[in-house]
Design an enzyme around this catalytic site. Structure first.
Site, PDB file in Angstrom:
ATOM      1  N   PRO A   1      -5.696 -22.790  -3.027  1.00  0.00           N
ATOM      2  CG  PRO A   1      -3.480 -22.481  -1.637  1.00  0.00           C
ATOM      3  CD  PRO A   1      -4.503 -22.412  -3.111  1.00  0.00           C
TER       4      PRO A   1
ATOM      5  CB  THR B   1      -6.556  -4.190   9.119  1.00  0.00           C
ATOM      6  OG1 THR B   1      -7.607  -4.949   9.047  1.00  0.00           O
ATOM      7  CG2 THR B   1      -6.129  -4.137  10.889  1.00  0.00           C
ATOM      8  CG  ASP B   2     -12.488  -4.689   7.725  1.00  0.00           C
ATOM      9  OD1 ASP B   2     -10.888  -4.950   8.223  1.00  0.00           O
ATOM     10  OD2 ASP B   2     -12.623  -4.955   6.514  1.00  0.00           O
ATOM     11  CD  GLU B   3      -7.715  -8.592   9.367  1.00  0.00           C
ATOM     12  OE1 GLU B   3      -7.177 -10.060   9.529  1.00  0.00           O
ATOM     13  OE2 GLU B   3      -7.565  -8.584   7.823  1.00  0.00           O
TER      14      GLU B   3
ATOM     15  CB  THR C   1      10.536  -7.052   6.071  1.00  0.00           C
ATOM     16  OG1 THR C   1       9.266  -7.079   5.989  1.00  0.00           O
ATOM     17  CG2 THR C   1      10.471  -6.574   7.561  1.00  0.00           C
TER      18      THR C   1
ATOM     19  CB  SER D   1       0.056  -6.912  16.478  1.00  0.00           C
ATOM     20  OG  SER D   1       0.007  -6.455  15.443  1.00  0.00           O
ATOM     21  CE  LYS D   2      -2.295  -2.260  11.415  1.00  0.00           C
ATOM     22  NZ  LYS D   2      -1.272  -1.619  10.929  1.00  0.00           N
TER      23      LYS D   2
ATOM     24  CE1 TYR E   1      -1.856  -7.084  10.088  1.00  0.00           C
ATOM     25  CE2 TYR E   1      -4.616  -7.377   9.597  1.00  0.00           C
ATOM     26  CZ  TYR E   1      -2.813  -6.316   9.762  1.00  0.00           C
ATOM     27  OH  TYR E   1      -2.898  -5.527   8.610  1.00  0.00           O
ATOM     28  CB  SER E   2      -6.651  -8.177  14.110  1.00  0.00           C
ATOM     29  OG  SER E   2      -6.745  -9.568  14.750  1.00  0.00           O
TER      30      SER E   2
ATOM     31  CG  LEU F   1      -8.223 -15.154  -1.614  1.00  0.00           C
ATOM     32  CD1 LEU F   1      -7.721 -16.613  -1.477  1.00  0.00           C
ATOM     33  CD2 LEU F   1      -9.008 -14.646  -1.029  1.00  0.00           C
TER      34      LEU F   1
ATOM     35  NE  ARG G   1     -11.238 -11.589   5.365  1.00  0.00           N
ATOM     36  CZ  ARG G   1     -11.923 -12.930   6.583  1.00  0.00           C
ATOM     37  NH1 ARG G   1     -12.680 -12.503   6.390  1.00  0.00           N
ATOM     38  NH2 ARG G   1     -11.024 -13.018   6.993  1.00  0.00           N
TER      39      ARG G   1
ATOM     40  CB  THR H   1       6.739  -3.950  13.513  1.00  0.00           C
ATOM     41  OG1 THR H   1       8.952  -5.282  12.881  1.00  0.00           O
ATOM     42  CG2 THR H   1       6.706  -3.109  12.810  1.00  0.00           C
TER      43      THR H   1
ATOM     44  CB  ILE I   1      -1.309   0.196   1.387  1.00  0.00           C
ATOM     45  CG1 ILE I   1      -1.812  -1.536   1.196  1.00  0.00           C
ATOM     46  CG2 ILE I   1      -1.789   1.078   1.239  1.00  0.00           C
ATOM     47  CD1 ILE I   1      -2.745  -1.196   2.685  1.00  0.00           C
TER      48      ILE I   1
HETATM   49  P1  NAD Z   1       2.859  -5.328   3.556  1.00  0.00           P
HETATM   50  O1  NAD Z   1       3.623  -6.550   4.163  1.00  0.00           O
HETATM   51  O2  NAD Z   1       2.635  -5.041   1.818  1.00  0.00           O
HETATM   52  O3  NAD Z   1       3.973  -4.052   3.779  1.00  0.00           O
HETATM   53  C1  NAD Z   1       4.993  -3.433   5.216  1.00  0.00           C
HETATM   54  C2  NAD Z   1       6.219  -3.091   4.045  1.00  0.00           C
HETATM   55  O4  NAD Z   1       6.633  -2.169   5.965  1.00  0.00           O
HETATM   56  C3  NAD Z   1       7.045  -3.413   3.995  1.00  0.00           C
HETATM   57  O5  NAD Z   1       7.701  -2.959   2.938  1.00  0.00           O
HETATM   58  C4  NAD Z   1       8.062  -3.597   5.276  1.00  0.00           C
HETATM   59  O6  NAD Z   1       9.777  -3.897   4.126  1.00  0.00           O
HETATM   60  C5  NAD Z   1       7.643  -2.728   5.756  1.00  0.00           C
HETATM   61  N1  NAD Z   1       8.358  -2.887   7.188  1.00  0.00           N
HETATM   62  C6  NAD Z   1       8.037  -4.058   8.307  1.00  0.00           C
HETATM   63  N2  NAD Z   1       8.452  -3.920   9.372  1.00  0.00           N
HETATM   64  C7  NAD Z   1       9.694  -3.161   9.531  1.00  0.00           C
HETATM   65  C8  NAD Z   1      10.177  -2.740  10.592  1.00  0.00           C
HETATM   66  N3  NAD Z   1       9.921  -2.714  11.520  1.00  0.00           N
HETATM   67  N4  NAD Z   1      10.736  -0.785  10.084  1.00  0.00           N
HETATM   68  C9  NAD Z   1      10.356  -0.578   8.917  1.00  0.00           C
HETATM   69  N5  NAD Z   1       9.924  -1.274   7.971  1.00  0.00           N
HETATM   70  C10 NAD Z   1       8.819  -2.117   7.882  1.00  0.00           C
HETATM   71  O7  NAD Z   1       2.269  -4.148   3.884  1.00  0.00           O
HETATM   72  P2  NAD Z   1       1.165  -3.449   3.600  1.00  0.00           P
HETATM   73  O8  NAD Z   1      -0.387  -4.525   3.040  1.00  0.00           O
HETATM   74  O9  NAD Z   1       1.224  -2.521   2.188  1.00  0.00           O
HETATM   75  O10 NAD Z   1      -0.437  -2.699   4.770  1.00  0.00           O
HETATM   76  C11 NAD Z   1      -0.084  -1.639   4.620  1.00  0.00           C
HETATM   77  C12 NAD Z   1      -0.458  -1.320   6.496  1.00  0.00           C
HETATM   78  O11 NAD Z   1      -1.927  -1.430   6.030  1.00  0.00           O
HETATM   79  C13 NAD Z   1      -0.463  -1.943   7.060  1.00  0.00           C
HETATM   80  O12 NAD Z   1      -0.036  -1.190   8.841  1.00  0.00           O
HETATM   81  C14 NAD Z   1      -1.508  -2.568   7.350  1.00  0.00           C
HETATM   82  O13 NAD Z   1      -1.738  -3.365   8.724  1.00  0.00           O
HETATM   83  C15 NAD Z   1      -2.434  -1.864   7.223  1.00  0.00           C
HETATM   84  N6  NAD Z   1      -3.285  -2.455   6.284  1.00  0.00           N
HETATM   85  C16 NAD Z   1      -3.620  -3.358   4.959  1.00  0.00           C
HETATM   86  C17 NAD Z   1      -4.402  -3.808   4.374  1.00  0.00           C
HETATM   87  C18 NAD Z   1      -4.589  -4.784   3.141  1.00  0.00           C
HETATM   88  O14 NAD Z   1      -5.185  -5.179   2.566  1.00  0.00           O
HETATM   89  N7  NAD Z   1      -2.974  -5.280   3.062  1.00  0.00           N
HETATM   90  C19 NAD Z   1      -5.870  -3.265   4.500  1.00  0.00           C
HETATM   91  C20 NAD Z   1      -6.175  -2.610   6.316  1.00  0.00           C
HETATM   92  C21 NAD Z   1      -4.917  -1.986   6.647  1.00  0.00           C
HETATM   93  P1  TYD Z   2      -6.134 -13.051   3.801  1.00  0.00           P
HETATM   94  O1  TYD Z   2      -5.215 -12.035   1.962  1.00  0.00           O
HETATM   95  O2  TYD Z   2      -4.348 -13.400   4.382  1.00  0.00           O
HETATM   96  O3  TYD Z   2      -6.350 -11.089   3.797  1.00  0.00           O
HETATM   97  P2  TYD Z   2      -7.261 -11.577   5.577  1.00  0.00           P
HETATM   98  O4  TYD Z   2      -6.997 -13.022   6.002  1.00  0.00           O
HETATM   99  O5  TYD Z   2      -6.287 -10.619   6.398  1.00  0.00           O
HETATM  100  O6  TYD Z   2      -8.336 -11.702   5.170  1.00  0.00           O
HETATM  101  O7  TYD Z   2      -7.079 -13.226   3.115  1.00  0.00           O
HETATM  102  C1  TYD Z   2      -8.148 -13.442   2.543  1.00  0.00           C
HETATM  103  C2  TYD Z   2      -9.426 -14.418   2.675  1.00  0.00           C
HETATM  104  O8  TYD Z   2      -8.553 -15.527   2.236  1.00  0.00           O
HETATM  105  C3  TYD Z   2     -10.147 -14.531   3.980  1.00  0.00           C
HETATM  106  O9  TYD Z   2     -10.676 -15.244   4.718  1.00  0.00           O
HETATM  107  C4  TYD Z   2      -9.119 -15.809   4.275  1.00  0.00           C
HETATM  108  C5  TYD Z   2      -9.039 -16.733   3.090  1.00  0.00           C
HETATM  109  N1  TYD Z   2      -7.699 -17.554   1.801  1.00  0.00           N
HETATM  110  C6  TYD Z   2      -7.296 -18.562   1.392  1.00  0.00           C
HETATM  111  O10 TYD Z   2      -9.159 -19.109   1.338  1.00  0.00           O
HETATM  112  N2  TYD Z   2      -6.217 -19.021   0.940  1.00  0.00           N
HETATM  113  C7  TYD Z   2      -5.252 -18.521   0.680  1.00  0.00           C
HETATM  114  O11 TYD Z   2      -4.754 -19.028  -0.082  1.00  0.00           O
HETATM  115  C8  TYD Z   2      -5.108 -17.236   1.514  1.00  0.00           C
HETATM  116  C9  TYD Z   2      -4.121 -16.100   1.283  1.00  0.00           C
HETATM  117  C10 TYD Z   2      -7.031 -16.735   2.381  1.00  0.00           C
END
Ligand code: NAD
Ligand code: TYD
Length: 366
Positions: free
Chosen positions: A226, A146-148, A42, A174-175, A171-172, A211, A235, A112, A16
């Site tokens: 899977p 996150t909404d989680e 990472t 910690s958020k 995860y949720s 996913l 979702r 983190t 993001i």
């Molecule tokens: P991502 O895992 O793709 O990227 C996380 C980034 O943070 C990576 O570039 C990683 O190198 C960096 N990082 C991790 N630990 C670090 C540390 N200790 N110091 C510095 N950098 C570090 O994650 P994303 O999907 O881009 O999510 C970004 C944010 O949005 C997160 O806070 C996540 O909780 C939130 N979010 C994600 C989603 C989603 O669907 N992906 C939805 C809602 C909220």
């Molecule tokens: P994911 O993308 O891991 O996001 P989140 O768990 O944060 O919502 O998973 C989205 C949904 O898809 C979740 O209900 C778990 C499911 N899922 C599978 O069924 N198979 C998979 O291989 C993955 C990664 C997720």
């Protein structure tokens, strides 16, 4: 009036964050400031996601983009970055972000997501106080969440900003903890803080453990698809650019001490979404849809698997004037096209730690 001149983006090498920087630098003419990206690179942070930004906006380009490699838990480093670039805004994306990984190894998530967020807030608290102890009012710490954090819904209802927190995975949890720390810094120390809780994002540059990108790549490569449990978990999906335009709206107009839910108004059962994806990818690649369907494989459910997420995002629509610009059809179309034409990026990702992880967790599936 917010300064928005020197924005510290944490986690800008992630999914993001890198899309956010692109939206700001390439598609937001009213943003004329600089972006400083602090990322630890990472397994989820990929320098290959930044090459175009570095070329156009880095030192060799317009000089509006700077990269600092490091850990957000490293106070000395983060403090020096605040000073060096005169940071006036933080957009805090950096996190460990994958639920399955948090189940297998929660420690990095606590470090983190909780301690890292605390560290940045604590630095901001000192950096943004004037000599007479008064907090600057042109600064902002925007915390991405996150909404989680709200837990799981039954068949009806939506998460609103008033829904009590009830996180179920490490995860949720910690958020949720980081959200509380962020708001506590607003109430206790007067830091201007805003918070957003967004639903599941999809789009280019997403690490293929989540996913949608996992399924796109597995379909292309003829691997098993899977599906956890009965595939009926739900979702709400949002195209990443829509998330980022919401964040930009909050940076400009969000009220301090407020949280904003962001969502796609777009709920899908996992299995229905997968069938839809199979249809799109097959049509674009010439794969035989019925054959791909046969690779769907129901696997053991995720422990504590939340049943349903759904977002009421009327507050941000009303207050900030934000709206989604992409339909699921148009967003998925862009996303699938991107994965089809960026094999170099996915190969790079897959040649690293991702493969080891897949072997460890999904060895029997892929
Ligand atoms: P991502 O895992 O793709 O990227 C996380 C980034 O943070 C990576 O570039 C990683 O190198 C960096 N990082 C991790 N630990 C670090 C540390 N200790 N110091 C510095 N950098 C570090 O994650 P994303 O999907 O881009 O999510 C970004 C944010 O949005 C997160 O806070 C996540 O909780 C939130 N979010 C994600 C989603 C989603 O669907 N992906 C939805 C809602 C909220
Ligand atoms: P994911 O993308 O891991 O996001 P989140 O768990 O944060 O919502 O998973 C989205 C949904 O898809 C979740 O209900 C778990 C499911 N899922 C599978 O069924 N198979 C998979 O291989 C993955 C990664 C997720």
């Amino acid at each position: 009036m917010r300064s928005l001149k020197n924005i510290l983006v944490t986690g800008g090498a992630g999914f993001i964050g890198c899309n956010f920087m692109r939206v700001l630098l390439q598609k937001t003419p009213e943003f004329t400031g600089r972006i400083i990206n602090l990322d630890h690179l990472t397994y989820a942070g990929n320098a290959a996601s930044l090459a175009d930004i570095e070329a156009r906006f880095g030192a060799q380009g317009s000089g509006r983009y700077f990269f600092e490699k490091g850990d957000i838990c490293d106070r000395v480093l983060a403090e020096s970055i605040f000073k060096k670039y005169n940071i006036d805004t933080v957009v805090h994306f950096a996190a460990e972000s994958h639920v399955d990984r948090s189940i297998l190894g929660p420690e990095d998530f606590i470090k983190t997501n909780v301690f890292g967020t605390f560290t940045l807030l604590d630095i901001a608290r000192n950096a943004w106080k004037s000599d007479d102890g008064i907090m600057r009012n042109d600064v902002l710490f925007h915390h991405i969440s996150t909404d989680e954090v709200y837990g799981s819904l039954g068949n009806s209802g939506f998460f609103t900003e008033q829904t009590p927190y009830d996180p179920h995975s490490p995860y949720s949890a910690s958020k949720a903890a980081s959200d509380h720390v962020a708001m506590s810094y607003h109430y206790t120390y007067g830091i201007p803080v805003t918070l957003s809780n967004c639903s599941n994002n999809y789009g280019p540059y997403q690490f293929p453990e989540k996913l949608i990108p996992l399924m796109i790549l597995n379909i292309i490569e003829g691997k098993p698809l899977p599906v956890y449990g009965d595939g009926k978990n739900i979702r709400d999906w949002l195209f990443v650019e829509d998330h980022n335009s919401a964040v930009w709206g909050i940076l400009q107009k969000g009220r301090c001490g407020e949280s904003y839910n962001i969502g796609g108004d777009n709920e899908w059962e996992n299995i229905k979404l997968l069938h839809y994806l199979i249809k799109i990818v097959s049509a674009k690649t010439g794969l035989v849809q019925t054959k791909v369907e046969q690779t769907v494989k129901y696997v053991t459910d995720r422990p504590g698997h939340d049943k349903r997420y759904a977002i009421d995002c009327s507050k941000i629509k009303k207050e900030i004037g934000w709206n989604q610009q992409y339909t699921f059809e148009s967003g998925l179309d862009k996303t699938v096209d991107w994965y089809l034409s960026n094999k170099e990026w996915t190969d790079k990702i897959k040649s690293g730690e991702y493969l080891k992880w897949i072997e460890k967790c999904y060895g029997t599936r892929n």
